[in-house]
Design a protein around this motif. Sequence first.
Motif, short mmCIF file in Angstrom:
data_model
loop_
_atom_site.label_atom_id
_atom_site.label_comp_id
_atom_site.label_asym_id
_atom_site.label_seq_id
_atom_site.Cartn_x
_atom_site.Cartn_y
_atom_site.Cartn_z
N GLN A 261 0.82 -1.20 0.00
CA GLN A 261 0.00 0.00 0.00
C GLN A 261 0.86 1.27 0.00
OE1 GLN A 261 -2.74 -0.26 3.26
NE2 GLN A 261 -4.04 -1.77 2.26
N VAL A 262 2.17 1.11 0.15
CA VAL A 262 3.10 2.24 0.04
C VAL A 262 3.93 2.03 -1.22
CG1 VAL A 262 5.02 3.48 1.09
CG2 VAL A 262 3.19 2.56 2.53
N LEU A 263 3.84 2.94 -2.17
CA LEU A 263 4.52 2.82 -3.46
C LEU A 263 5.89 3.50 -3.35
CD1 LEU A 263 1.47 3.82 -5.71
CD2 LEU A 263 2.05 1.58 -4.77
N VAL A 264 6.92 2.82 -3.86
CA VAL A 264 8.29 3.31 -3.70
C VAL A 264 8.95 3.48 -5.06
CG1 VAL A 264 10.55 2.88 -2.66
CG2 VAL A 264 8.48 2.12 -1.48
N HIS A 265 9.63 4.59 -5.24
CA HIS A 265 10.45 4.84 -6.42
C HIS A 265 11.86 5.18 -5.94
CE1 HIS A 265 11.46 7.51 -10.15
NE2 HIS A 265 12.04 6.31 -10.21
N MET A 266 12.85 4.38 -6.36
CA MET A 266 14.23 4.61 -5.93
C MET A 266 15.04 5.15 -7.10
SD MET A 266 16.84 2.05 -3.94
CE MET A 266 18.35 2.70 -3.22
N GLU A 267 15.83 6.22 -6.83
CA GLU A 267 16.67 6.84 -7.85
C GLU A 267 18.08 7.03 -7.32
OE1 GLU A 267 14.25 10.07 -10.21
OE2 GLU A 267 13.73 10.21 -8.08
N ASP A 268 19.04 7.02 -8.23
CA ASP A 268 20.43 7.39 -7.92
C ASP A 268 20.58 8.86 -8.31
OD1 ASP A 268 23.60 5.76 -8.24
OD2 ASP A 268 23.23 7.89 -7.96
N VAL A 269 20.75 9.73 -7.29
CA VAL A 269 20.84 11.17 -7.53
C VAL A 269 22.24 11.67 -7.21
CG1 VAL A 269 18.38 11.57 -7.16
CG2 VAL A 269 19.93 11.63 -5.21
N SER A 270 23.24 10.78 -7.36
CA SER A 270 24.62 11.20 -7.12
C SER A 270 25.00 12.37 -8.01
CB SER A 270 25.58 10.02 -7.35
OG SER A 270 25.22 8.93 -6.53
N ASP A 271 24.48 12.36 -9.25
CA ASP A 271 24.62 13.50 -10.15
C ASP A 271 23.26 14.19 -10.20
OD1 ASP A 271 25.01 15.37 -12.09
OD2 ASP A 271 25.57 13.95 -13.68
N PRO A 272 23.07 15.29 -9.43
CA PRO A 272 21.73 15.90 -9.35
C PRO A 272 21.17 16.29 -10.71
CG PRO A 272 23.24 16.85 -7.72
CD PRO A 272 24.08 16.01 -8.64
N SER A 274 21.51 14.59 -13.46
CA SER A 274 21.12 13.41 -14.25
C SER A 274 20.74 12.27 -13.33
CB SER A 274 22.27 12.99 -15.18
OG SER A 274 22.65 14.03 -16.04
N PRO A 275 19.58 12.37 -12.66
CA PRO A 275 19.18 11.26 -11.78
C PRO A 275 18.89 10.00 -12.60
CG PRO A 275 17.39 12.82 -12.04
CD PRO A 275 18.59 13.44 -12.70
N VAL A 276 19.18 8.86 -12.00
CA VAL A 276 18.97 7.56 -12.66
C VAL A 276 17.90 6.80 -11.91
CG1 VAL A 276 20.01 5.37 -13.37
CG2 VAL A 276 21.36 7.49 -13.43
N SER A 277 16.81 6.46 -12.60
CA SER A 277 15.75 5.66 -11.99
C SER A 277 16.21 4.22 -11.85
CB SER A 277 14.48 5.74 -12.83
OG SER A 277 13.47 4.91 -12.28
N LEU A 278 16.18 3.69 -10.61
CA LEU A 278 16.66 2.33 -10.34
C LEU A 278 15.52 1.31 -10.40
CD1 LEU A 278 19.11 3.14 -7.42
CD2 LEU A 278 19.62 2.90 -9.86
N PHE A 279 14.42 1.61 -9.71
CA PHE A 279 13.27 0.70 -9.79
C PHE A 279 12.05 1.39 -9.19
CE2 PHE A 279 15.04 -0.22 -5.62
CZ PHE A 279 13.91 -0.21 -4.81
N LYS A 280 10.89 0.86 -9.54
CA LYS A 280 9.62 1.28 -8.95
C LYS A 280 8.87 0.03 -8.52
CE LYS A 280 9.10 5.36 -11.97
NZ LYS A 280 8.25 5.99 -13.00
N THR A 281 8.16 0.14 -7.40
CA THR A 281 7.35 -0.99 -6.95
C THR A 281 5.93 -0.92 -7.52
OG1 THR A 281 6.66 0.18 -4.94
CG2 THR A 281 8.69 -1.14 -4.81
N TYR A 282 5.75 -0.07 -8.52
CA TYR A 282 4.44 0.07 -9.13
C TYR A 282 4.61 0.25 -10.63
CZ TYR A 282 5.95 4.93 -8.58
OH TYR A 282 6.67 6.08 -8.59
N SER A 283 3.60 -0.12 -11.38
CA SER A 283 3.65 -0.01 -12.83
C SER A 283 2.93 1.24 -13.35
CB SER A 283 3.05 -1.26 -13.48
OG SER A 283 1.73 -1.47 -13.01
N GLN A 284 1.89 1.67 -12.63
CA GLN A 284 1.15 2.87 -13.03
C GLN A 284 1.49 4.02 -12.09
OE1 GLN A 284 -2.99 1.77 -13.04
NE2 GLN A 284 -2.84 0.70 -15.00
#
Length: 738
Positions: A261-272, A274-284
């Motif tokens: 019930q909690v949707l998570v989006h993880m990003e690598d923001v080491s380079d502010p 050019s953030p890199v999307s790592l994964f999402k726990t949701y499709s929509q």
Amino acid sequence: MNTKDQHTLVIITDSFLIKPSVITSFLLGLLLSYLGYQFTLNQENKEISHELNTVKLLYQTAFVRELELNIEILRDIRKFYQSSNLVTREEFKQFTVETIEKMPAIKALEWVPRVPQTGIDRYIQDARDDGLANFDITQNDSRGNMVAVGRNKAFYYPVFYIEPLKGNEKALGYDLSSSPARKKTIIASMNSGETLATTPIQLVQEQERSTAYLFMEPVYRGDRTQRQARLENFQGFALGVFHIQPLFLSSLNSAGLYNNQVLVHMEDVSDPGSPVSLFKTYSQEPVQETVHYRQTITIKRLGRTWQLTLHPSQEFIKQFQSNRAQIVFISGMAFTLLVVSFLFLLIGRERAIRQLVEQRTRQLQMEQRRSQAILDTTLNAIITINASGLIQSCNPAGQRLFGYRETELLNNNIKMLMPSPYAEHHDNYLSNYLTSNVSKIIGNGREVKGLKKDGSTFPIFLSVDQASLEDTIIFVGVIADLSQQKENEKILVDAKEKAEMHSRAKSEFLSMMSHELRTPLTVILGYLPLLTNKDKLPLAEIIAEIASEMKDSGEHLLVLINDILDISKIEAGKLEIKRQWQNSHNVVEECLQSLKNSVQGKNVQLVNQVPDLKIFSDPTRIKQIFINLLSNAIKFTAQGAITVRGEQSEKNIIFEVQDTGCGIDNSALPLLFDKFYQVDSSSTRKVRGTGLGLAITKRLIELHGGTISVASQKGVGTTFTFSINNILEANHELNSTG
């Protein structure tokens, strides 16, 4: 104006006076109802935000802890390399295979050495000698194809060991420094001595593309405290390929936090930029209704900066939504229309609000108990302090770890849990951090010493992070006890040393055996020419002496061969014991008589103090046991006596073979019954033997259901004590020899 007209005027006047009051009351009631509606909605929104903030803190703590647990695997590999001069490919596999099976986030574990240009050929040959016939040190060309590296760099960093090998064969030999981004991470980790992560990579080997990182743990041989020493002693990297999404999900599962019930989006923001999307726990993508509730977590570890964005799902929000706002609005309108009815509704509403408050209070208490249960049941200590260094809370694991009750810790300075010199520097360090915001440990983790209530110190791994509760700063420390881990490392080193010692003993045995076999053969072959020339035969007395020496040499050869055959049968499990009843006194006496010649020329007496006890044993093997122990005693006894004793116990007969010889050093006693071991294994030792006699004796005794032990004192003598199990088994036939 008549009376009727006057009455009509009063009515009209009263109507105009009443209407503004009604309109004002209606508008005021509408306004109050709307404000009540908005206030109730805001309260629900605050509840949602508070709950999501609690989830945020738990997610952050769980992920950091799981990350540190996975990094600890690389530190174990580093320590494994630092404790050994050489780690073979098979040893690396055995050390890592169980860890890979247990950790779903691990794609592979690797050993990446630093190879100078002059050592490329040797590494390639070593790998091919290990069975990797096509091994080469490679890099990607401009088209992405794997090609052999050019010899134009001072150092290379190839993947030399990798587990599991299946599915990762292409990675073997790949030079990590051929990638500019990875080379930058390699240099930074080598110079700093810190564990670092590369930029995220895409794993195309999986059925679905997934994001992973290469975590690098630098390995040094010797001092690593100064930068120059690190450069000189650097050996290579313990490297792990970690799936970031399974690592995150494992942290939630291990803490019991996973909630779809909690949707998570993880990003690598080491380079502010050019953030890199790592994964999402949701499709929509989350609906607009939930976006303004989102929370973000920023985690800085391993030279990377990760950002977790948490969105509540509609199901999560619905848990905290009710029709209270509508009820407030309707109740407000009813108040405007009917004051009396509103009073009755107010009484009912007050009751409903009280029940809702009680319900929410129970829910909050349940959530508090759940959070407290997590703190109470976690295996690691969790301690919070304020900006002055005073302890604000300590979970039960921390109380057990340090030996204090919580009341003894609260509002006391945290340095009471630190030994010198950490305690003396802690307050200054905390003050400097709050002033300059420059951290040495906050936001990181490292090994330090902890101080228990009883004054003893022990190794711990400390992770500290800062949290803000409104205007208050607190520091949260997660402490893992490393005592068992250190003990396991010591056991591993001890086992390695023991294995190396056994290997040396075996090598010494082979050297000794070649000497033992050559000596009697040299005697026999040396005398044969004197006996084969019938025209020049020596005198009869000389022939007799030659024959006697050849006989002794042949018997010595026979003993050597029999020992080797016996130990081979024992190792193969093919040595059979055929037991029958015998008289123990007679058995010992026969053995002593057969060894009388061995004590000629020595001032040594052979004494039989064994009573007439019946012993259920193999006739040949029981004599072999006694002769081995007696012969051993004769070799090392120059004068005095060798005494054999025996007594009956409930199930066993217990024998002692005691001598007054030179004795054995205590350090050698634990190894005395090992195969190939000899107290003196040099080629110049005074007594002959294979080093197998006591090992064979121990196994023969165990096949009789008994045990053997030894006690010795230098210059006084040695006593061997062993037992023979005298209980008949159902399938044994009674065959008494009287």
